[in-house]
Enzyme design. Structure first.
Site, mmCIF file in Angstrom:
data_model
loop_
_atom_site.group_PDB
_atom_site.id
_atom_site.type_symbol
_atom_site.label_atom_id
_atom_site.label_comp_id
_atom_site.label_asym_id
_atom_site.label_seq_id
_atom_site.Cartn_x
_atom_site.Cartn_y
_atom_site.Cartn_z
ATOM 1 N N LYS A 3 0.859 -1.165 0.000
ATOM 2 C CA LYS A 3 0.000 0.000 0.000
ATOM 3 C C LYS A 3 0.909 1.232 0.000
ATOM 4 O O LYS A 3 1.992 1.214 0.570
ATOM 5 C CB LYS A 3 -0.882 -0.008 1.248
ATOM 6 N N CYS A 101 -1.908 10.500 -6.511
ATOM 7 C CA CYS A 101 -3.029 10.461 -5.573
ATOM 8 C C CYS A 101 -3.748 11.801 -5.550
ATOM 9 O O CYS A 101 -3.183 12.813 -5.114
ATOM 10 C CB CYS A 101 -2.551 10.108 -4.168
#
Length: 296
Positions: A3, A101
């Site tokens: 992650k 992101c």
């Protein structure tokens, strides 16, 4: 691949921050997670990595550490810590920097801010951590216009592994930002963070992702691998990404919907499709997409 980790643990954005959109038997998603993660130390713990290695045998799958520092300084600090930890480095095949992101309030999307992106590319690639045994990767946002692909490829080719640089691969692409799910019954947004806006993923970005893979594969140095990501839920989806030039594919929304059993199912469907077409290896069709002939 881990992650995406920040230097310190993050709980992410307030709930609700994820929703799924059903499209028949396919699924799309919108998320505004805000990088929830256990922090860099959790994903670079040597004892954890040793257990992970033992679990992956005999397949010998590589371990890629994804980082998404909230600043260039934070990313460099994580690289410094790795460089000082040979017991961790022995388990790493790559460090992937997430510049895509869109869901951290107040933080620009680095992959769209080209002056900032250029600084990140050059600074990160010069870090002594990166060698032939541990390469640099970038997770990219989706791009929408040919001149943008030209600019990104030019920037990345300068640090290509095959040209003496550190860059071994890119992932394209992450979610498409500024998507908005609306609940017409409550007359509210479905998500809470950032005014309800989030990143669109899954089936609704499949064709955009294929375009990004195709554009970048045709522009990047051969030593830079392309990992296709976006709308991969079946063997046919994986086949399409590889046909467009992807070395590997990544599964996100479908993994969340179905769980880890999706990987073997997708791989099995891909093998069946290859067998039907008479292909015995991925190289038989990788990057060999043809343009349909004109009917004029």
């Amino acid at each position: 691949c881990s992650k995406s980790a920040t230097l310190e643990e993050r709980s992410g954005n307030p709930q609700p921050r994820y929703t799924e959109i059903q499209l028949g038997d396919r699924t799309a998603s919108i998320n505004s997670e805000g990088l929830p993660n256990k922090g860099f130390a959790a994903y670079s713990d040597s004892s954890f990595l040793q257990r992970l290695k033992e679990c992956s045998e005999p397949h010998g799958k590589p371990y890629i550490l994804s980082i998404s520092g909230l600043s260039l300084k934070e990313n460099l600090e994580m690289l410094d810590r790795l460089a000082e930890s040979p017991d961790v480095l022995q388990h790493l095949s790559a460090v992937e920097v997430n510049v895509a992101c869109p869901n951290v309030p107040g933080k620009p999307l680095v992959g769209y801010d080209f002056p900032q992106f250029a600084e990140v590319v050059q600074t990160m690639s010069r870090h002594p951590l990166f060698t032939k045994d541990c390469v640099l990767g970038f997770k990219l946002p989706p791009y929408l216009d040919a001149p943008l692909f030209d600019a990104v490829a030019k920037m990345l080719n300068e640090i290509a592994l095959g040209r003496g640089g550190a860059l071994g691969y890119v992932v394209c692409c992450n979610t498409l930002g500024s998507a908005l799910a609306v609940d017409i019954e409550t007359e509210t947004t479905v998500l809470h963070p950032k005014g309800g806006f989030g990143g669109l993923g899954g089936q609704l970005v499949r064709h955009l992702a294929l375009g990004n893979v195709r554009h970048l594969r045709s522009r990047l140095d051969d030593s830079i691998h392309v990992v296709g990501c976006g709308g991969v839920a079946t063997g046919e989806d994986a086949f399409a990404h590889i046909l467009c030039g992807a070395t590997a594919v990544q599964v996100a929304t479908q993994h969340r919907v179905e769980g880890p059993q999706c990987f073997e199912r997708i791989a099995s469907e891909l093998r069946e499709l290859m067998q039907r077409k008479g292909y015995t290896q991925l190289e038989d069709f990788r990057g060999k997409l043809r343009v349909r002939e004109s009917k004029l």
